[in-house]
Write a protein that holds these residues in place. Structure first.
Motif, PDB file in Angstrom:
ATOM      1  N   VAL A  37       1.303  -1.236   0.167  1.00  0.00           N
ATOM      2  CA  VAL A  37      -0.329   0.111   0.287  1.00  0.00           C
ATOM      3  C   VAL A  37       1.196   0.955   0.227  1.00  0.00           C
ATOM      4  N   VAL A  77      -4.191   6.535   2.439  1.00  0.00           N
ATOM      5  CA  VAL A  77      -3.772   5.619   1.366  1.00  0.00           C
ATOM      6  C   VAL A  77      -3.752   6.315   0.243  1.00  0.00           C
ATOM      7  N   LEU A  80      -2.748   1.279  -4.010  1.00  0.00           N
ATOM      8  CA  LEU A  80      -2.072  -0.523  -4.194  1.00  0.00           C
ATOM      9  C   LEU A  80      -1.413  -0.933  -5.689  1.00  0.00           C
ATOM     10  N   PRO A  84      -3.950  -6.780  -5.932  1.00  0.00           N
ATOM     11  CA  PRO A  84      -4.247  -6.242  -4.808  1.00  0.00           C
ATOM     12  C   PRO A  84      -3.955  -7.714  -3.999  1.00  0.00           C
ATOM     13  N   ALA A  88      -4.981  -6.197   1.451  1.00  0.00           N
ATOM     14  CA  ALA A  88      -4.922  -4.520   1.006  1.00  0.00           C
ATOM     15  C   ALA A  88      -5.656  -4.104   0.316  1.00  0.00           C
ATOM     16  N   ALA A 153      -0.004  -3.868   3.505  1.00  0.00           N
ATOM     17  CA  ALA A 153      -1.198  -3.798   4.233  1.00  0.00           C
ATOM     18  C   ALA A 153      -1.512  -4.462   5.756  1.00  0.00           C
TER      19      ALA A 153
END
Length: 376
Positions: A37, A77, A80, A84, A88, A153
């Motif tokens: 992330v 955030v 990603l 992912p 995540a 994550a």
């Protein structure tokens, strides 16, 4: 609509041991692993371990220079990876998250990740903060003293609405470490706990957690500013200056208060050792009742001298405590939000990280935090 990201970022880099940090502009890191992330760092807290690392007192770390330190930070955030993982995918762009240093890219397969049965550090099967194959943000890989960071994550915890990023960052190491240490004490409401180093970064949070948990708290320190800080919190804890008050006398006072006659049942039910000082360790051991528990958090290079008589004749249990699980991390954040536990902190801009380090050496207690908004 996706936010357009810059191509570069600024970060504070260690170029070598015993050197000041250097502010540099580097390419923006990119998430590439399914668990990755990318976050925009909003606040990054300075820990004693950052100092130890920079002094070359953690052999083998960092793995290479230049290096971005900080293993306790908070951010937002941003993106990603292209594929992912399930963990995540739980985090959307814009989510506010806290980040601990451990454990980046835990392997999912080792003894620890498969469940070591540690009730404090155990997480869902497939992840462990004790994974020996994992990296650690700010120690073995780059951390939070930069505008952006790639994290795992599974390290993350959502930040409750009641907490700001600068309030959250110190909790990502200091907070979870002392919270987990208190849990390892296995106390009941009304039990007594002593915190050695009560005015430091972990200690002053420990005073707040312990009193909110319903324990009778003895906070011990041996420096003017940390003692001043510990007393200013007004937690109801009994604050002791170890330079002028002998541990044996404190034990007698507690015994009289509790109506105990025999020496073995006078004192505290658990002690947490935060300083790296042998004198602090000895003081804490003297405070303990027989058959009780000493929890060690600090790790001085020379270790501690431990009396076999304490272990054998007084039946004292001595255990270590590192950090808590991601599950406990989230519990700690929610507890902090609900009960108003906050670090006493002083903020600096990223550009003044070396000034923060100078302030750290003054030993004022509490926490020192980089607030990214101060550079704007």
């Amino acid at each position: 609509m996706a936010t357009e990201l810059p191509e570069t970022m600024q970060g504070q880099f260690l170029e070598n041991y015993n050197q000041p940090y250097q502010l540099r502009t580097v390419p923006l890191p990119k998430p590439s692993h399914p668990d990755d992330v990318l976050i925009k760092v909003d606040a990054a807290s300075y820990c004693h371990t950052d100092y130890v690392l920079a002094q070359g007192q953690m052999p083998g770390f960092p793995k290479s220079f230049p290096h971005v330190g900080c293993h306790e930070f908070a951010g937002t955030v941003v993106s990603l990876s292209d594929r992912p993982s399930t963990e995540a995918a739980c985090f959307n762009a814009g989510a506010r998250v806290g980040v601990t240093g451990r454990a980046y890219h835990a392997c999912r397969e080792c003894f620890e990740c498969q469940g070591s049965k540690d009730p404090i550090a155990e997480d869902e099967k497939g992840y462990s903060v004790h994974c020996t194959r994992a990296e650690n943000n700010g120690i073995s890989k780059d951390g939070g003293f930069a505008e952006y960071a790639v994290v795992d994550a599974r390290q993350l915890a959502p930040i409750p609405d009641e907490l700001s990023a600068t309030e959250t960052a110190p909790l990502m190491c200091a907070g979870i470490t002392i919270y987990a240490a208190l849990k390892r004490c296995q106390l009941q409401r009304g039990d007594r706990v002593a915190i050695m180093g009560a005015g430091g970064g972990l200690g002053h949070l420990g005073l707040q957690y312990a009193t909110k948990m319903g324990f009778k708290v003895l906070g011990v320190d041996a420096a003017d500013e940390p003692l001043k800080l510990a007393k200013s919190l007004e937690t109801g804890a009994h604050i002791v200056d170890a330079r002028s008050e002998k541990a044996a006398k404190i034990v007698q006072q507690i015994g009289a208060e509790d109506g105990k006659r025999d020496l073995e049942e006078k004192g505290v039910d658990a002690v947490i050792i935060l300083p790296e000082s042998q004198a602090a360790f000895d003081y804490g051991m003297t405070l303990l009742k027989s058959h009780r528990k000493c929890v060690i958090v600090s790790f001085p290079e020379a270790g501690f001298h431990i009396s076999s008589r304490d272990i054998v004749f007084r039946d004292i249990s001595i255990i270590g405590s590192l950090v808590g699980s991601n599950r406990m991390l989230r519990e700690m954040l929610n507890f902090s939000a609900e009960h108003g536990v906050r670090a006493v902190a002083k903020s600096f801009p990223l550009s003044s990280l070396n000034g923060l380090v100078e302030d750290y050496h003054k030993g004022g207690g509490g926490k020192l935090v980089i607030d990214m908004a101060l550079d704007k």
